[in-house]
Design a protein around this motif. Structure first.
Motif, PDB file in Angstrom:
ATOM      1  N   ASP A 173      -7.210 -10.029 -18.083  1.00  0.00           N
ATOM      2  CA  ASP A 173      -6.065 -10.439 -17.157  1.00  0.00           C
ATOM      3  C   ASP A 173      -5.376  -9.134 -16.702  1.00  0.00           C
ATOM      4  OD1 ASP A 173      -6.827 -12.663 -17.075  1.00  0.00           O
ATOM      5  OD2 ASP A 173      -5.425 -13.567 -18.552  1.00  0.00           O
ATOM      6  N   VAL A 174      -5.078  -8.070 -17.681  1.00  0.00           N
ATOM      7  CA  VAL A 174      -4.356  -6.722 -17.513  1.00  0.00           C
ATOM      8  C   VAL A 174      -5.261  -5.838 -16.613  1.00  0.00           C
ATOM      9  CG1 VAL A 174      -3.877  -4.474 -18.527  1.00  0.00           C
ATOM     10  CG2 VAL A 174      -3.797  -6.577 -19.726  1.00  0.00           C
ATOM     11  N   LEU A 175      -6.654  -6.071 -16.222  1.00  0.00           N
ATOM     12  CA  LEU A 175      -7.346  -5.253 -15.389  1.00  0.00           C
ATOM     13  C   LEU A 175      -7.432  -5.804 -14.117  1.00  0.00           C
ATOM     14  CD1 LEU A 175     -10.359  -4.305 -17.382  1.00  0.00           C
ATOM     15  CD2 LEU A 175      -8.328  -3.046 -17.375  1.00  0.00           C
ATOM     16  N   ALA A 176      -6.842  -6.947 -13.897  1.00  0.00           N
ATOM     17  CA  ALA A 176      -6.712  -8.015 -12.760  1.00  0.00           C
ATOM     18  C   ALA A 176      -5.350  -7.635 -11.943  1.00  0.00           C
ATOM     19  CB  ALA A 176      -6.799  -9.426 -12.919  1.00  0.00           C
ATOM     20  N   LEU A 177      -4.371  -7.115 -12.573  1.00  0.00           N
ATOM     21  CA  LEU A 177      -3.318  -6.685 -12.086  1.00  0.00           C
ATOM     22  C   LEU A 177      -3.411  -5.709 -10.954  1.00  0.00           C
ATOM     23  CD1 LEU A 177      -1.002  -6.397 -15.214  1.00  0.00           C
ATOM     24  CD2 LEU A 177      -0.951  -8.345 -13.574  1.00  0.00           C
ATOM     25  N   LYS A 178      -2.304  -5.422 -10.091  1.00  0.00           N
ATOM     26  CA  LYS A 178      -2.435  -4.339  -9.037  1.00  0.00           C
ATOM     27  C   LYS A 178      -1.092  -3.937  -8.849  1.00  0.00           C
ATOM     28  CE  LYS A 178      -6.093  -6.555  -6.149  1.00  0.00           C
ATOM     29  NZ  LYS A 178      -6.584  -7.193  -4.966  1.00  0.00           N
ATOM     30  N   VAL A 179      -1.081  -2.696  -8.621  1.00  0.00           N
ATOM     31  CA  VAL A 179       0.099  -1.962  -8.626  1.00  0.00           C
ATOM     32  C   VAL A 179       0.086  -1.316  -7.272  1.00  0.00           C
ATOM     33  CG1 VAL A 179       1.380  -0.026  -9.614  1.00  0.00           C
ATOM     34  CG2 VAL A 179      -0.279  -1.348 -11.156  1.00  0.00           C
ATOM     35  N   LEU A 180       1.402  -1.333  -6.717  1.00  0.00           N
ATOM     36  CA  LEU A 180       1.611  -0.754  -5.334  1.00  0.00           C
ATOM     37  C   LEU A 180       1.765   0.873  -5.236  1.00  0.00           C
ATOM     38  CD1 LEU A 180       3.970  -3.167  -3.651  1.00  0.00           C
ATOM     39  CD2 LEU A 180       1.717  -3.104  -3.425  1.00  0.00           C
ATOM     40  N   ASP A 181       1.044   1.457  -4.518  1.00  0.00           N
ATOM     41  CA  ASP A 181       1.257   2.880  -4.560  1.00  0.00           C
ATOM     42  C   ASP A 181       2.348   3.424  -3.623  1.00  0.00           C
ATOM     43  OD1 ASP A 181       0.194   2.656  -1.870  1.00  0.00           O
ATOM     44  OD2 ASP A 181      -1.705   3.533  -2.599  1.00  0.00           O
ATOM     45  N   GLN A 182       2.436   4.620  -3.250  1.00  0.00           N
ATOM     46  CA  GLN A 182       3.437   5.003  -2.541  1.00  0.00           C
ATOM     47  C   GLN A 182       3.698   4.850  -1.061  1.00  0.00           C
ATOM     48  OE1 GLN A 182       3.371   9.568  -3.126  1.00  0.00           O
ATOM     49  NE2 GLN A 182       4.114   9.259  -5.337  1.00  0.00           N
ATOM     50  N   GLN A 183       2.355   4.430  -0.531  1.00  0.00           N
ATOM     51  CA  GLN A 183       2.279   3.901   0.583  1.00  0.00           C
ATOM     52  C   GLN A 183       2.293   2.450   1.015  1.00  0.00           C
ATOM     53  OE1 GLN A 183       0.095   6.498  -0.697  1.00  0.00           O
ATOM     54  NE2 GLN A 183       0.987   7.946   0.609  1.00  0.00           N
ATOM     55  N   GLY A 184       2.477   1.916  -0.432  1.00  0.00           N
ATOM     56  CA  GLY A 184       2.657   0.288  -0.351  1.00  0.00           C
ATOM     57  C   GLY A 184       1.392  -0.560  -0.520  1.00  0.00           C
ATOM     58  N   GLU A 185       0.349   0.254  -0.880  1.00  0.00           N
ATOM     59  CA  GLU A 185      -1.028  -0.549  -0.968  1.00  0.00           C
ATOM     60  C   GLU A 185      -1.101  -0.890  -2.320  1.00  0.00           C
ATOM     61  OE1 GLU A 185      -4.190   1.253   1.144  1.00  0.00           O
ATOM     62  OE2 GLU A 185      -3.181   1.542   3.105  1.00  0.00           O
ATOM     63  N   ALA A 186      -1.701  -1.915  -2.546  1.00  0.00           N
ATOM     64  CA  ALA A 186      -2.352  -2.495  -4.022  1.00  0.00           C
ATOM     65  C   ALA A 186      -3.495  -1.542  -4.470  1.00  0.00           C
ATOM     66  CB  ALA A 186      -2.456  -3.756  -3.922  1.00  0.00           C
TER      67      ALA A 186
END
Length: 212
Positions: A173-186
């Motif tokens: 479940d950790v690897l399924a997370l998504k983080v927003l980058d500086q351009q707002g993309e996941a």
């Protein structure tokens, strides 16, 4: 009462209080408080997923929670946690053979599976991610994050954000997370960390104040 017990505090602790019927409604010897505690203890020993203890409250209010005594085992020679744990188990096993002692048990948490996540900071920054955003994503998903307040029934309540239980139960479940980058993309979380399971204590209290 969730989060607290005589053995410590944490998500894996809880305390339940049982209200007994009046004495005149349980006249038999098998219905006394000590006998009911013994019966409950025998039943609780069948539970493999948790450690559950039945105790009789102290006869005098505010004089201890369960009666008996407390014993502190110290690692004065610095042998480490594993040696201290083995000594604790040996002591409890020896106490169980004594006719003078009953229901001797440890306090605190036992070892439990933990997940260690190592963030590749260089790779994360190369993907346009900030470490603060990565940590915030982990905190929100597996802990909680404060959002704001609202009022209901004349009370001020907090709004806390957290991933639903089915989505934070397994290591993947950790690897399924998504983080927003500086351009707002996941960006998928699996693109930059390494994780592995390790045994350990959920919490550990230590002190250097050892009396001479």
């Amino acid at each position: 009462m969730y989060g607290h017990s005589a053995a410590g505090q944490g998500q894996g602790h809880a305390t339940a209080y049982v209200r007994m019927v009046p004495w005149d409604e349980r006249p038999g010897d098998e219905e006394t408080a000590p006998e009911l505690v013994r019966q409950a203890t025998d039943a609780f020993k069948q539970i493999k997923e948790a450690k559950v203890y039945a105790v009789n409250r102290s006869s005098i209010p505010s004089l201890g929670e369960t009666g008996g005594f407390s014993f502190k085992l110290q690692d004065r020679s610095g042998h480490g946690y594993e040696a201290l744990y083995e000594a604790r188990e040996a002591l409890i096993k020896a106490a169980g053979k004594s006719d003078a002692l009953e229901d001797v048990r440890p306090s605190g948490d036992d070892e439990a599976p933990r997940l260690r996540v190592r963030i590749d900071r260089i790779k994360a920054r190369a993907l346009g991610l900030s470490i603060e955003e990565v940590n915030a994503t982990l905190t929100m998903a597996f802990g909680s994050a404060y959002a704001n307040d609202f009022t209901r029934g004349g009370r001020v309540l907090q709004v806390l954000l957290q991933a639903d239980a089915p989505f934070r139960m397994q290591p993947q479940d950790v690897l399924a997370l998504k983080v927003l980058d500086q351009q707002g993309e996941a960006v998928p979380f699996g693109a930059f960390p390494r994780s592995n399971g390790v045994p350990g204590l959920p919490s550990c209290s230590a002190t250097t104040a050892i009396p001479p």
